[in-house]
Design an enzyme around this catalytic site. Sequence first.
Site, mmCIF file in Angstrom:
data_model
loop_
_atom_site.group_PDB
_atom_site.id
_atom_site.type_symbol
_atom_site.label_atom_id
_atom_site.label_comp_id
_atom_site.label_asym_id
_atom_site.label_seq_id
_atom_site.Cartn_x
_atom_site.Cartn_y
_atom_site.Cartn_z
ATOM 1 N N HIS A 89 -67.227 -11.013 -17.478
ATOM 2 C CA HIS A 89 -68.245 -12.096 -16.555
ATOM 3 C C HIS A 89 -67.483 -11.444 -14.535
ATOM 4 C CE1 HIS A 89 -67.848 -15.333 -19.322
ATOM 5 N NE2 HIS A 89 -66.927 -15.396 -19.635
ATOM 6 N N ASN A 114 -69.705 -20.997 -21.589
ATOM 7 C CA ASN A 114 -69.635 -20.049 -21.790
ATOM 8 C C ASN A 114 -71.839 -20.877 -22.426
ATOM 9 O OD1 ASN A 114 -68.667 -18.130 -21.541
ATOM 10 N ND2 ASN A 114 -68.552 -18.500 -23.593
#
Length: 589
Positions: A81, A154
């Site tokens: 990320h 997510n």
Amino acid sequence: MSTQAGEPGNPKGAGLFRTYEDDRNTSSQDTLYTTSNGVPMPHPYETQRVGTNGPLLLQDFHLIDLLSHFDRERIPERVVHAKGSGAHGTFKCTKPLDDLCQADIFSKAGKECPVTVRFSTVGGESGSHDCARDPRGFSVKFRTEEGNWDMVANNTPVFFLRDPAKFPHFIHTQKRDPATHLSGSDDSTMFWDYLSQNPESIHQVMILMGDRGIPDGYRFMHGYSGHTLKLVNKNGDWVYAQMHMKSNQGTKFITQEDSANYSPDHSQKDLFEAIERKEYPSWTCSFQTMTAKEAEDLWEKQKINVFDLTHIWPHKQFPLREVGVFELNENARNYFAEVEQVAFNPAHMIPGIEPSADPVLQSRLFSYPDAHRHRVGVNYQQLPVNSTRAAHRVANFQRDGNMAFYNQGSRPNYLSSIEPISFRNRSVDLDKVHGEFTGNAVTFLSEIRPEDFNAPRALWEKVWDEGAKQRFVNNVSGHMKTCRYPEIIKREIAIFREVSPDMAARVEKATGIKGYDGIKHLRFNGTHNGMAAEDKYKLANGMSGKVGLSAQPNNGAPQKGTHPKESTPNGAGTGGSRVNGVSNGVNGH
């Protein structure tokens, strides 16, 4: 030194220490150029040297101060990320959830709290392309009156794995090759090698290689907890839950062919500029819920495991119940301070929200704060973007460490009887909320079973139209072109065949490679094969199984009798979810 004529002065009311808000909201015109210790300087480009053409002087603190700080401007980027965007906003409760959850933020309609949201790609570096085919991170920090609650989610309802020890291995395959330093765009061998050896990844592979693999910016995608949580009400009754955050802008995707036409920072630009135009994006937050007994029955009757990150809950059986909406209406003033340094931790829960026994969630409860302490520092929660907004003053005995700012003054750093601190009574009975886990220590590794293909098969046969299927095949075959070993592709096509012979045949035609006839004659290095035709194919990586067999009959699911009887009354706490829920498609896709 006193302020000279024409210089900006101290803001009215400024005390001994400047505040973060003062710094954040000060304009350049109201500042004076200084060294880091506050000494005014006439020009940032000047240096001290010997004569007009001699060497520099070590005594030139201004230059040394400038260069030494510049050398340390970067903190380690996130291992996953790394590329992301963020903004601030407000969550508002629209439909109270107090019958299921005692969290104050869900107690009544109109209840609000500030939020910070960070979206991200997963595998790429901080300078990677926003339109990469990759899952997206979707994390929300709810600054409630009871403390911070972080929903670390997510944009997909499932993930590639359900065994937590696989995560570092999997992420390594999403990074650059250790020898060639090539990414998956130029060499997809590691990527497909892992997936072809861990077939439980198939559902996420289909989502990734389908239309949702490249969302058209962060505004046009949903968010999912993926993990199962527990909601606890004031009576101590609890239910399993999964959170969904549905985009009120709808969803849009970018095709693989068109992705090259977009800016590398497309998602960042789209989000930032929309907020600047006052086109504030918002998401509706809802929960699916089920009782402990329903979870046991779901495994016994349908072989859906609520502790399995690769499984989904059927929406027709467990419809969504709306709880609120959050809107993003403020951009970060400083990206580094408010987005790069923001830190989300799935272990940050407030009373009324508890973790389940999902093993990947359990591992993340440790891994996330551990990463933040390494990347940002042990006092990362003292940074303004990570600190709480609760009305009470925080007291604990976590003191000192690098960059301690709020170090709790002269108050005792132990539980003192001389200067006692206040306490709040416990509102959640952990003995009642968490299961009675009694047993031997066992080794565990999941196995692939027929039920693992049910949801992927429904996605292929009942959800995707012909255009979506063809785009999936094109995306897969195009990506496989840089895989250096046909054997890997043969194995992956065998996994596709378990979903649908039609899917496998299409990929075979597109790649020109004939895959294996299903997985019954394959042995996987990462997963036990519960569909093996012979024992020699059953155990992962050729293990003998003579000592400590790690394949377990329930595959980690809550089977009948897992929960104490008081946790499994029929319908306890779920009546409202059935009334207010709305079905949302086939099998939760």
